[in-house]
Design a protein around this motif. Structure first.
Motif, short mmCIF file in Angstrom:
data_model
loop_
_atom_site.label_atom_id
_atom_site.label_comp_id
_atom_site.label_asym_id
_atom_site.label_seq_id
_atom_site.Cartn_x
_atom_site.Cartn_y
_atom_site.Cartn_z
N UNK A 1 0.86 -1.17 0.00
CA UNK A 1 0.00 0.00 0.00
C UNK A 1 0.91 1.23 0.00
N UNK A 2 0.54 2.21 -0.80
CA UNK A 2 1.32 3.44 -0.86
C UNK A 2 0.88 4.40 0.25
N UNK A 3 1.72 5.38 0.49
CA UNK A 3 1.36 6.41 1.47
C UNK A 3 0.08 7.13 1.03
N UNK B 1 7.64 10.24 -0.73
CA UNK B 1 6.94 10.23 -2.01
C UNK B 1 5.59 9.55 -1.80
N UNK B 2 4.49 10.19 -2.16
CA UNK B 2 3.17 9.59 -1.94
C UNK B 2 3.00 8.23 -2.62
N UNK B 3 3.80 7.97 -3.64
CA UNK B 3 3.69 6.69 -4.35
C UNK B 3 4.59 5.61 -3.79
N UNK B 4 5.41 5.94 -2.80
CA UNK B 4 6.25 4.93 -2.16
C UNK B 4 5.38 3.99 -1.33
N UNK B 5 5.87 2.79 -1.20
CA UNK B 5 5.17 1.80 -0.39
C UNK B 5 5.31 2.15 1.10
#
Length: 106
Positions: free
Chosen positions: A1-3, A70-74
């Protein structure tokens, strides 16, 4: 799940619990300022749900504030596990805050 996904989940729960709590609060105050005794358990449950969602949502925001996430980081698996421990009551909120700070600073 991403941030980002986690943020969206927390926000949705916070928004829904706020609506439910405010609706019951308004209904309760319409009836002589206290409502019926039958409404009190639902009110208390809605308030507790809202408080939990509020604390989790704003806790997450304070957790990521000022970081370069980064909002797309796990989302860290250890962070997810830590949250599960908090939700289950296995650790206190203070213990949770200490451990999440360690995760972010590692």
């Amino acid at each position: 799940m991403t941030y980002q996904k986690y943020y969206e989940i927390l926000y949705k729960e916070y928004e829904e619990s706020s609506k439910d709590f405010l609706k019951l609060d308004k209904e309760l105050s319409k009836t002589n300022g206290f409502g019926g005794l039958m409404d009190l358990p639902n009110y208390a449950k809605a308030k507790q749900r809202w408080q939990s969602a509020h604390n989790t949502f704003w806790g997450f925001l304070s957790l990521i504030e000022g970081t370069n996430i980064n909002p797309n980081d796990e989302l860290s698996l250890s962070f997810k596990r830590l949250k599960e421990l908090l939700d289950s009551g296995a650790i206190t909120e203070d213990e949770y805050n200490i451990q999440k700070a360690k995760i972010l600073n590692s």
